[in-house]
Write a protein that holds these residues in place. Structure first.
Motif, PDB file in Angstrom:
ATOM      1  N   UNK A  69      32.656 -66.103  13.868  1.00 25.06           N
ATOM      2  CA  UNK A  69      33.280 -65.219  12.721  1.00 25.06           C
ATOM      3  C   UNK A  69      34.777 -65.854  12.593  1.00 25.06           C
ATOM      4  N   UNK A  70      34.914 -65.832  10.951  1.00 24.91           N
ATOM      5  CA  UNK A  70      36.146 -66.352  10.624  1.00 24.91           C
ATOM      6  C   UNK A  70      37.047 -65.114   9.838  1.00 24.91           C
ATOM      7  N   UNK A  71      38.340 -65.114  10.024  1.00 27.24           N
ATOM      8  CA  UNK A  71      39.273 -64.180   9.403  1.00 27.24           C
ATOM      9  C   UNK A  71      39.863 -65.080   8.112  1.00 27.24           C
ATOM     10  N   UNK A  72      39.723 -64.777   7.220  1.00 23.37           N
ATOM     11  CA  UNK A  72      40.661 -65.600   6.050  1.00 23.37           C
ATOM     12  C   UNK A  72      41.774 -64.656   5.787  1.00 23.37           C
ATOM     13  N   UNK A  73      43.166 -65.169   6.011  1.00 22.79           N
ATOM     14  CA  UNK A  73      44.327 -64.482   5.976  1.00 22.79           C
ATOM     15  C   UNK A  73      45.211 -65.484   5.131  1.00 22.79           C
ATOM     16  N   UNK A  74      46.436 -64.735   4.983  1.00 20.43           N
ATOM     17  CA  UNK A  74      47.685 -65.378   4.523  1.00 20.43           C
ATOM     18  C   UNK A  74      49.062 -64.668   4.998  1.00 20.43           C
ATOM     19  N   UNK A  75      49.779 -65.594   5.219  1.00 14.38           N
ATOM     20  CA  UNK A  75      51.295 -65.026   5.872  1.00 14.38           C
ATOM     21  C   UNK A  75      51.719 -64.092   5.078  1.00 14.38           C
ATOM     22  N   UNK A  76      52.447 -63.138   5.545  1.00 14.76           N
ATOM     23  CA  UNK A  76      53.107 -61.860   5.295  1.00 14.76           C
ATOM     24  C   UNK A  76      51.930 -60.731   4.727  1.00 14.76           C
ATOM     25  N   UNK A 128      34.185 -63.551   7.492  1.00 18.78           N
ATOM     26  CA  UNK A 128      32.922 -64.178   7.173  1.00 18.78           C
ATOM     27  C   UNK A 128      32.214 -64.174   8.295  1.00 18.78           C
ATOM     28  N   UNK A 129      31.018 -64.157   8.227  1.00 22.95           N
ATOM     29  CA  UNK A 129      30.029 -64.108   9.445  1.00 22.95           C
ATOM     30  C   UNK A 129      29.007 -65.177   8.995  1.00 22.95           C
ATOM     31  N   UNK A 130      29.224 -66.287   9.878  1.00 24.12           N
ATOM     32  CA  UNK A 130      28.341 -67.625   9.553  1.00 24.12           C
ATOM     33  C   UNK A 130      28.619 -67.982   8.140  1.00 24.12           C
ATOM     34  N   UNK A 131      29.941 -68.035   7.862  1.00 25.21           N
ATOM     35  CA  UNK A 131      30.276 -68.557   6.381  1.00 25.21           C
ATOM     36  C   UNK A 131      29.993 -67.561   5.285  1.00 25.21           C
ATOM     37  N   UNK A 132      29.373 -66.244   5.305  1.00 26.21           N
ATOM     38  CA  UNK A 132      29.051 -65.586   4.313  1.00 26.21           C
ATOM     39  C   UNK A 132      30.009 -64.321   4.420  1.00 26.21           C
ATOM     40  N   UNK A 133      30.446 -64.016   3.327  1.00 27.71           N
ATOM     41  CA  UNK A 133      31.488 -62.690   3.200  1.00 27.71           C
ATOM     42  C   UNK A 133      30.661 -61.310   3.760  1.00 27.71           C
ATOM     43  N   UNK A 134      31.406 -60.985   4.833  1.00 20.72           N
ATOM     44  CA  UNK A 134      31.059 -59.639   5.649  1.00 20.72           C
ATOM     45  C   UNK A 134      31.822 -58.415   4.969  1.00 20.72           C
ATOM     46  N   UNK A 135      33.082 -58.727   4.926  1.00 21.22           N
ATOM     47  CA  UNK A 135      33.811 -57.487   4.285  1.00 21.22           C
ATOM     48  C   UNK A 135      35.010 -57.873   3.828  1.00 21.22           C
ATOM     49  N   UNK A 192      29.908 -54.089  14.029  1.00 18.37           N
ATOM     50  CA  UNK A 192      29.012 -53.971  15.290  1.00 18.37           C
ATOM     51  C   UNK A 192      27.541 -53.887  15.223  1.00 18.37           C
ATOM     52  N   UNK A 193      27.108 -53.411  14.111  1.00 21.90           N
ATOM     53  CA  UNK A 193      25.414 -53.370  13.860  1.00 21.90           C
ATOM     54  C   UNK A 193      25.080 -54.896  13.568  1.00 21.90           C
ATOM     55  N   UNK A 194      25.910 -55.537  12.868  1.00 21.96           N
ATOM     56  CA  UNK A 194      25.350 -56.832  12.559  1.00 21.96           C
ATOM     57  C   UNK A 194      25.790 -57.929  13.845  1.00 21.96           C
ATOM     58  N   UNK A 195      26.541 -57.688  14.666  1.00 22.94           N
ATOM     59  CA  UNK A 195      26.604 -58.488  15.800  1.00 22.94           C
ATOM     60  C   UNK A 195      25.536 -57.992  16.843  1.00 22.94           C
ATOM     61  N   UNK A 196      25.230 -56.722  17.047  1.00 26.89           N
ATOM     62  CA  UNK A 196      24.077 -56.308  17.825  1.00 26.89           C
ATOM     63  C   UNK A 196      22.857 -56.973  17.217  1.00 26.89           C
ATOM     64  N   UNK A 197      22.603 -56.961  15.895  1.00 28.54           N
ATOM     65  CA  UNK A 197      21.167 -57.761  15.609  1.00 28.54           C
ATOM     66  C   UNK A 197      21.273 -59.249  15.591  1.00 28.54           C
ATOM     67  N   UNK A 198      22.521 -59.684  16.206  1.00 29.40           N
ATOM     68  CA  UNK A 198      22.684 -61.246  16.444  1.00 29.40           C
ATOM     69  C   UNK A 198      22.930 -62.123  15.411  1.00 29.40           C
ATOM     70  N   UNK A 199      23.510 -61.425  14.239  1.00 28.25           N
ATOM     71  CA  UNK A 199      23.807 -62.215  13.069  1.00 28.25           C
ATOM     72  C   UNK A 199      24.990 -63.424  13.411  1.00 28.25           C
ATOM     73  N   UNK A 200      25.754 -63.261  14.420  1.00 25.13           N
ATOM     74  CA  UNK A 200      26.905 -64.076  14.671  1.00 25.13           C
ATOM     75  C   UNK A 200      26.960 -64.476  16.178  1.00 25.13           C
ATOM     76  N   UNK A 201      25.618 -64.769  16.848  1.00 27.75           N
ATOM     77  CA  UNK A 201      25.836 -64.962  18.211  1.00 27.75           C
ATOM     78  C   UNK A 201      25.566 -66.505  18.389  1.00 27.75           C
TER      79      UNK A 201
END
Length: 84
Positions: free
Chosen positions: A1-8, A58-65, A75-84
């Motif tokens: 999982x990747x969190x895209x951010x910026x300072x501030x 991003x989950x596996x490079x795809x925008x999640x939220x 939680x649902x997506x992780x339980x379904x194994x989307x990002x394991x």
């Protein structure tokens, strides 16, 4: 999982805290990427695509939220194994 951010970015900081707690609970890998740092390093693609939506998860490079952590869906997506 990747969190895209910026300072501030207060929303980014809140999302990082939420994801860190979920990571500790659920055991997924979390990478945080600052889109402005990436752009300054010569890769403007993430900032160009997601700069107005930060924070973005991003989950596996795809925008999640974006803007907020959709914890129930995550939680649902992780339980379904989307990002394991």
């Amino acid at each position: 999982m990747t969190l895209l951010t910026r300072a501030g970015c207060s929303l980014c900081a809140r999302a990082a805290e939420q994801l860190a707690a979920l990571r500790d609970e659920l055991g997924f890998e979390l990478v945080t990427t600052d889109v402005d740092v990436e752009a300054a390093a010569g890769d403007p693609a993430l900032r160009a695509e997601f700069g107005d939506l930060l924070p973005v998860i991003l989950l596996n490079g795809t925008q999640h939220s974006y803007w907020e952590v959709d914890e129930q869906q995550l939680r649902s997506d992780l339980a379904d194994g989307i990002d394991h």
